[in-house]
Design a protein around this motif. Sequence first.
Motif: not given
Length: 317
Positions: A181-183, A179, A164-165
């Motif tokens: 937010t994920k990073h 993307e 995840v992430l």
Amino acid sequence: MTDLMKFALRRVGQSVAVVWGIITLVFLLRFLTPIDPATLVAPDDATPALIEQIRQDLGLTDPIIVQYFRYLSEVARGDLGFSYGSGVHVNELIVNALPATLELAFASLIFAVIFSIPLGVLSAKRRGTNTDATTNIISLGGLSTPNFWLGIMLILLVPVQLGVLPTGGRVAPTESLLEWTKHMILPTVALGTYFMALLFRMTRNNVIEELNKEYVRAARAKGLPENIITVRYVLQNSMAPVITVAGLQLGLLIGGSVVVEAVFNWPGLGSLFIQALNTADWPIMQGILIVVGIGYVSINILVDILNAKLNPQVNLS
């Protein structure tokens, strides 16, 4: 002219001297390295005569006092020089890297504030309970854990083990908000955990101190609801020191994100500084140190003025 205005002007004047000291120290640091900048600029097959010519062109043969005042003049004009390795203007490199560092610093500060203040109030209100003990243990762990180690552990656990992430890198929010937010999540947690723990302990201690004061007992005796007492009186009176520390921590987050940026391959000032350090590219290192120093001093001024505005007990003299 009001007392607050006089206070602000005095702080600005004092900060000018601090910035001058930072620039002077940064200038002198270059002379501590045994590496000759001319050899970094020169090609691999350069003759001693060519290296000497480059040294003269860079002004390295001038007396140190001449070099110092020339450097002061250039910095005063906003000219931080050129990279020895790439020949690119340092201003351009810093302008390109600064948004990523500011983005990570502000995200980490917001993360710290959002979690620390509610948990600090909850812990203070439930002092001596299991909730208080649990939050205190978590905060102690946050204060004791190096952010680079936490970043590595987060990478090994979340992206590697759980899938995840992403492990690192940066995506601009204009490209893809999801993307981005994920990073942002893992580096924000790694950089902001220590400051969350610090602000939590400050909030908890200040709220406990305010809860023991006479006006709180008087408000309870009058029958005011506990939530109103906590939010309108206790929390408001407890926030001035927390705001001061939070503002100062923003400066530390900007300057202290070097290792976290390296762990997560974050293209900010920290990564740029490490690259310059590996190649002994002094103009880049000097430029970054000056920008971070000026940023920290500026934030310090704003925090002092805000604290003086919010807290009438501050001595403006």
